[in-house]
Motif scaffolding. Sequence first.
Motif, PDB file in Angstrom:
ATOM      1  N   GLY A   1      49.133 107.865  38.256  1.00 21.65           N
ATOM      2  CA  GLY A   1      50.544 107.821  38.642  1.00 21.65           C
ATOM      3  C   GLY A   1      51.424 107.412  37.480  1.00 21.65           C
ATOM      4  N   HIS A   2      52.702 107.459  37.706  1.00 19.41           N
ATOM      5  CA  HIS A   2      53.683 107.101  36.674  1.00 19.41           C
ATOM      6  C   HIS A   2      53.813 105.583  36.630  1.00 19.41           C
ATOM      7  CE1 HIS A   2      57.066 108.562  34.137  1.00 19.41           C
ATOM      8  NE2 HIS A   2      57.363 107.282  34.233  1.00 19.41           N
ATOM      9  N   ARG A   3      53.621 105.005  35.471  1.00 23.72           N
ATOM     10  CA  ARG A   3      53.646 103.545  35.337  1.00 23.72           C
ATOM     11  C   ARG A   3      54.970 103.070  34.748  1.00 23.72           C
ATOM     12  NH1 ARG A   3      49.123 100.734  36.124  1.00 23.72           N
ATOM     13  NH2 ARG A   3      47.280 101.950  36.590  1.00 23.72           N
ATOM     14  N   ARG A   4      55.385 101.913  35.276  1.00 26.35           N
ATOM     15  CA  ARG A   4      56.551 101.246  34.708  1.00 26.35           C
ATOM     16  C   ARG A   4      56.451  99.753  34.979  1.00 26.35           C
ATOM     17  NH1 ARG A   4      61.851 102.819  38.306  1.00 26.35           N
ATOM     18  NH2 ARG A   4      61.364 101.497  40.072  1.00 26.35           N
ATOM     19  N   MET A   5      57.240  98.981  34.218  1.00 29.68           N
ATOM     20  CA  MET A   5      57.283  97.540  34.371  1.00 29.68           C
ATOM     21  C   MET A   5      58.742  97.164  34.612  1.00 29.68           C
ATOM     22  SD  MET A   5      58.162  94.426  32.886  1.00 29.68           S
ATOM     23  CE  MET A   5      58.554  94.887  31.229  1.00 29.68           C
ATOM     24  N   VAL A   6      58.960  96.347  35.650  1.00 35.03           N
ATOM     25  CA  VAL A   6      60.311  95.906  35.985  1.00 35.03           C
ATOM     26  C   VAL A   6      60.399  94.408  35.709  1.00 35.03           C
ATOM     27  CG1 VAL A   6      62.030  95.718  37.819  1.00 35.03           C
ATOM     28  CG2 VAL A   6      60.494  97.703  37.752  1.00 35.03           C
ATOM     29  N   PRO A   7      61.268  93.994  34.772  1.00 36.92           N
ATOM     30  CA  PRO A   7      61.405  92.568  34.466  1.00 36.92           C
ATOM     31  C   PRO A   7      62.040  91.800  35.628  1.00 36.92           C
ATOM     32  CG  PRO A   7      62.542  93.934  32.830  1.00 36.92           C
ATOM     33  CD  PRO A   7      62.100  94.834  33.918  1.00 36.92           C
ATOM     34  N   ILE A   8      61.559  90.595  35.850  1.00 33.99           N
ATOM     35  CA  ILE A   8      62.141  89.703  36.855  1.00 33.99           C
ATOM     36  C   ILE A   8      63.041  88.724  36.115  1.00 33.99           C
ATOM     37  CG2 ILE A   8      61.618  87.910  38.552  1.00 33.99           C
ATOM     38  CD1 ILE A   8      59.108  89.592  39.250  1.00 33.99           C
ATOM     39  N   LEU A   9      64.321  88.747  36.478  1.00 41.12           N
ATOM     40  CA  LEU A   9      65.345  87.998  35.751  1.00 41.12           C
ATOM     41  C   LEU A   9      65.674  86.641  36.365  1.00 41.12           C
ATOM     42  CD1 LEU A   9      67.801  90.962  35.146  1.00 41.12           C
ATOM     43  CD2 LEU A   9      65.918  90.185  33.690  1.00 41.12           C
ATOM     44  N   GLY A  10      65.362  86.448  37.638  1.00 40.52           N
ATOM     45  CA  GLY A  10      65.701  85.200  38.328  1.00 40.52           C
ATOM     46  C   GLY A  10      65.857  85.475  39.800  1.00 40.52           C
ATOM     47  N   GLY A  11      66.590  84.599  40.480  1.00 39.76           N
ATOM     48  CA  GLY A  11      66.847  84.800  41.897  1.00 39.76           C
ATOM     49  C   GLY A  11      66.876  83.493  42.658  1.00 39.76           C
ATOM     50  N   THR A  12      66.831  83.616  43.983  1.00 37.88           N
ATOM     51  CA  THR A  12      66.931  82.437  44.840  1.00 37.88           C
ATOM     52  C   THR A  12      65.796  82.407  45.852  1.00 37.88           C
ATOM     53  OG1 THR A  12      68.356  83.567  46.437  1.00 37.88           O
ATOM     54  CG2 THR A  12      69.452  82.364  44.646  1.00 37.88           C
ATOM     55  N   LEU A  13      65.564  81.214  46.374  1.00 36.86           N
ATOM     56  CA  LEU A  13      64.586  80.961  47.423  1.00 36.86           C
ATOM     57  C   LEU A  13      65.315  80.198  48.522  1.00 36.86           C
ATOM     58  CD1 LEU A  13      61.048  79.484  47.036  1.00 36.86           C
ATOM     59  CD2 LEU A  13      62.702  78.321  48.448  1.00 36.86           C
ATOM     60  N   GLU A  14      65.198  80.666  49.765  1.00 41.10           N
ATOM     61  CA  GLU A  14      65.791  79.976  50.912  1.00 41.10           C
ATOM     62  C   GLU A  14      64.782  79.988  52.044  1.00 41.10           C
ATOM     63  OE1 GLU A  14      69.357  82.051  51.949  1.00 41.10           O
ATOM     64  OE2 GLU A  14      70.362  81.539  50.085  1.00 41.10           O
ATOM     65  N   GLY A  15      64.722  78.886  52.779  1.00 40.38           N
ATOM     66  CA  GLY A  15      63.788  78.831  53.885  1.00 40.38           C
ATOM     67  C   GLY A  15      64.242  77.898  54.979  1.00 40.38           C
ATOM     68  N   PRO A  16      63.473  77.850  56.053  1.00 37.93           N
ATOM     69  CA  PRO A  16      63.803  76.983  57.181  1.00 37.93           C
ATOM     70  C   PRO A  16      63.902  75.516  56.761  1.00 37.93           C
ATOM     71  CG  PRO A  16      62.024  78.495  57.757  1.00 37.93           C
ATOM     72  CD  PRO A  16      62.254  78.624  56.288  1.00 37.93           C
ATOM     73  N   GLY A  17      64.700  74.784  57.489  1.00 34.57           N
ATOM     74  CA  GLY A  17      64.828  73.353  57.220  1.00 34.57           C
ATOM     75  C   GLY A  17      65.577  73.024  55.948  1.00 34.57           C
ATOM     76  N   GLY A  18      66.367  73.954  55.450  1.00 31.36           N
ATOM     77  CA  GLY A  18      67.146  73.701  54.240  1.00 31.36           C
ATOM     78  C   GLY A  18      66.386  73.898  52.945  1.00 31.36           C
ATOM     79  N   LEU A  19      65.198  74.473  53.024  1.00 33.08           N
ATOM     80  CA  LEU A  19      64.432  74.744  51.805  1.00 33.08           C
ATOM     81  C   LEU A  19      65.256  75.639  50.883  1.00 33.08           C
ATOM     82  CD1 LEU A  19      61.755  74.621  50.198  1.00 33.08           C
ATOM     83  CD2 LEU A  19      61.036  76.648  51.476  1.00 33.08           C
ATOM     84  N   ALA A  20      65.353  75.239  49.622  1.00 35.06           N
ATOM     85  CA  ALA A  20      66.121  76.011  48.648  1.00 35.06           C
ATOM     86  C   ALA A  20      65.425  75.927  47.297  1.00 35.06           C
ATOM     87  CB  ALA A  20      67.548  75.477  48.545  1.00 35.06           C
TER      88      ALA A  20
END
Length: 152
Positions: free
Chosen positions: A28-47
């Motif tokens: 198949g066709h291969r590629r790499m996607v860089p991960i630049l950052g982001g957020t995490l949110e969850g129950p009970g105010g998890l951040a």
Amino acid sequence: MTAPALEELFTLRVEVGDPVDLGPAPDGHRRMVPILGGTLEGPGGLAGQVLPGGADHQVLTPGFALLDAQYVVETAAGERLSVHNRGVRSGSRQDVAALARGEVVDPERVYFRCTPRLSSAAPGWAWVCGRVFVATAHRHPHRVDVQVFTVL
């Protein structure tokens, strides 16, 4: 035996960069996607946040993509978790091609499921090493939303 239940753990909003095209390979066709950052949110105010520096290595075929992402998340309390997320994204040839071009596609037309493997040295998160997780995801042009569930 009964089917296992799921419990929401958290949702990740992973910001991604432009794909690095590695070209066609026999599987198949291969590629790499860089991960630049982001957020995490969850129950009970998890951040928290997705730390920059990870990557998603992809194999694209006309009807589906195999995804293999590795990155680190950090809670607001400074606890770090390693994420190794393997997944499948499939749909019509047209929808899969549109996603590969970075276009918006209705998530109802795309099957996007993952099996994140989590690990952590943080005492409050050590339990994740002994659990199974599944996730559903949605690809946006410059972001991937990943809703992670613990298999009970």
